[in-house]
Design a protein around this motif. Structure first.
Motif, short mmCIF file in Angstrom:
data_model
loop_
_atom_site.label_atom_id
_atom_site.label_comp_id
_atom_site.label_asym_id
_atom_site.label_seq_id
_atom_site.Cartn_x
_atom_site.Cartn_y
_atom_site.Cartn_z
N SER A 1 -4.08 -10.15 5.11
CA SER A 1 -2.82 -9.47 5.40
C SER A 1 -2.69 -8.20 4.59
O SER A 1 -3.28 -8.07 3.51
CB SER A 1 -1.62 -10.39 5.10
N ALA A 2 -1.91 -7.26 5.12
CA ALA A 2 -1.64 -6.01 4.42
C ALA A 2 -0.20 -5.61 4.65
O ALA A 2 0.35 -5.83 5.74
CB ALA A 2 -2.57 -4.90 4.91
N LEU A 3 0.41 -5.05 3.63
CA LEU A 3 1.77 -4.50 3.70
C LEU A 3 1.66 -3.01 3.38
O LEU A 3 1.14 -2.64 2.33
CB LEU A 3 2.70 -5.18 2.70
N ILE A 4 2.15 -2.17 4.27
CA ILE A 4 2.04 -0.71 4.11
C ILE A 4 3.43 -0.11 4.03
O ILE A 4 4.28 -0.40 4.88
CB ILE A 4 1.25 -0.08 5.28
N ASP A 5 3.63 0.73 3.04
CA ASP A 5 4.89 1.48 2.91
C ASP A 5 4.74 2.77 3.72
O ASP A 5 4.06 3.71 3.29
CB ASP A 5 5.17 1.80 1.45
N CYS B 1 3.07 6.35 3.06
CA CYS B 1 1.88 6.51 3.92
C CYS B 1 2.34 6.70 5.35
O CYS B 1 2.27 5.78 6.17
CB CYS B 1 0.97 5.29 3.80
N PRO B 2 2.83 7.90 5.68
CA PRO B 2 3.47 8.10 6.99
C PRO B 2 2.51 8.36 8.15
O PRO B 2 2.97 8.51 9.28
CB PRO B 2 4.35 9.33 6.74
N ILE C 1 0.86 -1.19 0.00
CA ILE C 1 0.00 0.00 0.00
C ILE C 1 0.89 1.24 0.00
O ILE C 1 1.71 1.43 0.90
CB ILE C 1 -0.93 -0.01 1.23
N GLU C 2 0.69 2.09 -1.01
CA GLU C 2 1.58 3.24 -1.19
C GLU C 2 0.84 4.56 -1.37
O GLU C 2 1.47 5.58 -1.65
CB GLU C 2 2.47 3.02 -2.42
N ASP C 3 -0.50 4.58 -1.23
CA ASP C 3 -1.24 5.82 -1.45
C ASP C 3 -2.44 5.88 -0.51
O ASP C 3 -2.86 4.87 0.07
CB ASP C 3 -1.70 5.92 -2.91
N PRO C 4 -3.02 7.07 -0.33
CA PRO C 4 -4.14 7.24 0.60
C PRO C 4 -5.34 6.37 0.26
O PRO C 4 -6.04 5.89 1.16
CB PRO C 4 -4.47 8.73 0.48
N THR C 5 -5.61 6.15 -1.03
CA THR C 5 -6.76 5.33 -1.41
C THR C 5 -6.57 3.89 -0.94
O THR C 5 -7.48 3.28 -0.36
CB THR C 5 -6.95 5.36 -2.94
N GLY C 6 -5.39 3.36 -1.18
CA GLY C 6 -5.12 2.00 -0.73
C GLY C 6 -5.14 1.89 0.78
O GLY C 6 -5.64 0.91 1.35
#
Length: 408
Positions: A69-73, A77-78, A21-26
């Motif tokens: 599961s989810a992986l967040i960058d 996405c700070p 996940i790399e953006d607000p929508t995700g």
């Protein structure tokens, strides 16, 4: 203990490797999915320790029943405060939580309820409590741990790293469930809950006074002028490392700082004769290092750093016999009593009672040593109530016996 022949390699996440996940929508989709999920939430974070200056997270992994599961960058996405709010009532499952909680807090994610699978393993007496060994011994599954020391600031992250990261939370909830039942069956669940609450309540201490004094090998530097060199080089290195976002040891190793403090080189040639200054990163700043050493050499005597003053705590235990033999015997008596308790309850001595609390108690014991005064002193030193309930009376009795022997 799981039989080696029955261990099953855990090679792929059940639903495959989730997209990063790399953006607000995700991120919003993840928040909704996890808010609608049920039960505990498995969480992990990957940092770039040894590569980057900060301890920030470079990947956050989560798993929950009903959400997957989810992986967040966290670079892209700070702000995970919305996820934090959505999971405010959920128990968060972490392994070695104290390592990940600070970097998660920087992202706005602060669990209210915790289950720490490593700490549970310690209280249950497991000899090896790394995640891989816990999963293997408790669940009979084998995790691949080959990327635990990788540079997670790398972008893009390789697929095999992402697989490894997803697998770290794949069975964390199952591990938690088994350990929860073992704690309950062993009468240790309340102890674990008290420990988990203490981990959540812990606040990191403020900045250290004279952090340069923690340079590895500084004990070799006896001269005050040499200490000034350590201070100057350490301060310069810290500034360069912070600016470049590199681990300080990658800019200049501690061994180089100590060697320069001992040899006090006056020229670039003399500096590069020190092997630790021949690395590419060290050579990049040779003029700066030499200027720092020159500054230290030019300091007037009144501005030289002094040997470190004693702290407010007891000296290192290996010096007690010389400094205060009676205190050394008190410490030995207390340690013997605690070791017996730890053996009885199948856990490491440091988890049954914090070693620092034991040292402070025995270095400056109460005027009257009994179970009540020892309990009060341990409470003031941060011991948990379950620890005090187990240890106060046996430790008090051990100290009283030792005291009687001294008087006999």
């Amino acid at each position: 203990m799981t039989d080696e022949t029955t261990i099953v390699p855990l090679l792929e996440p059940r639903e495959g490797i989730p997209p990063v996940i790399e953006d607000p929508t995700g991120l919003a989709r993840v928040v909704r999915a996890f808010a609608e999920g049920t039960g505990p939430v498995a969480v992990d974070a990957e940092r770039a320790s040894g590569y980057r200056y900060s301890g920030r997270a470079y990947l956050v992994q989560l798993r929950r029943a009903g959400a997957g599961s989810a992986l967040i960058d966290p670079i892209r996405c700070p702000d995970l405060s919305e996820l934090d709010a959505a999971l405010a009532d959920a128990e968060v499952v972490l392994h070695a939580a104290s390592q990940d909680l600070p970097c998660l807090a920087e992202l706005g994610f602060r669990p209210r309820a915790l289950f720490d699978t490593e700490l549970a393993g310690r209280l249950l007496g497991y000899e090896r409590v790394g995640l891989g060994m816990m999963v293997e011994n408790v669940l009979g599954l084998r995790l691949e741990k080959g990327h635990s020391a990788a540079d997670w600031s790398t972008r893009p992250l390789p697929e095999d790293w992402l697989r490894y990261a997803a697998l770290d939370v794949e069975v964390l909830i199952e591990l938690r469930d088994v350990l929860h039942e073992e704690l309950k069956a062993g009468g240790k669940l309340a102890w674990a809950e008290e420990e988990f609450a203490a981990v959540l309540a812990h606040r990191s201490p403020g900045p250290r006074t004279d952090p340069w004094r923690r340079t590895s090998g500084i004990h070799k530097v006896r001269a005050l002028r040499g200490l000034a060199v350590v201070r100057e080089l350490w301060t310069l290195r810290d500034s360069l490392a912070r600016e470049a976002d590199l681990a300080p040891g990658r800019v200049l190793p501690d061994s180089a700082i100590v060697a320069a403090a001992l040899e006090l080189p006056r020229t670039t040639k003399a500096l590069t004769d020190i092997p630790a200054f021949t690395g590419r990163s060290a050579r990049k700043h040779l003029r700066d290092w030499l200027a720092a050493i020159t500054r230290a050499r030019a300091l007037p005597e009144s501005e030289l750093p002094q040997p470190s003053a004693p702290g407010d705590g007891p000296p290192p235990a290996n010096r007690w016999m010389d400094r205060d033999p009676v205190a050394a015997r008190r410490l030995a008596a207390a340690r013997t009593a605690i070791a017996a308790l730890a053996d009885e309850h199948r856990m490491p001595t440091e988890n049954l009672l914090q070693p620092e609390a034991v040292r402070r108690l025995t270095w400056e014991p109460p005027a009257v040593v009994d179970a009540e005064t020892v309990a009060a002193r341990l409470r003031g030193l941060g011991a948990r109530e379950w620890q005090i309930g187990l240890a106060a009376r046996p430790v008090a009795e051990a100290l009283a016996r030792m005291e009687a022997q001294e008087k006999a």
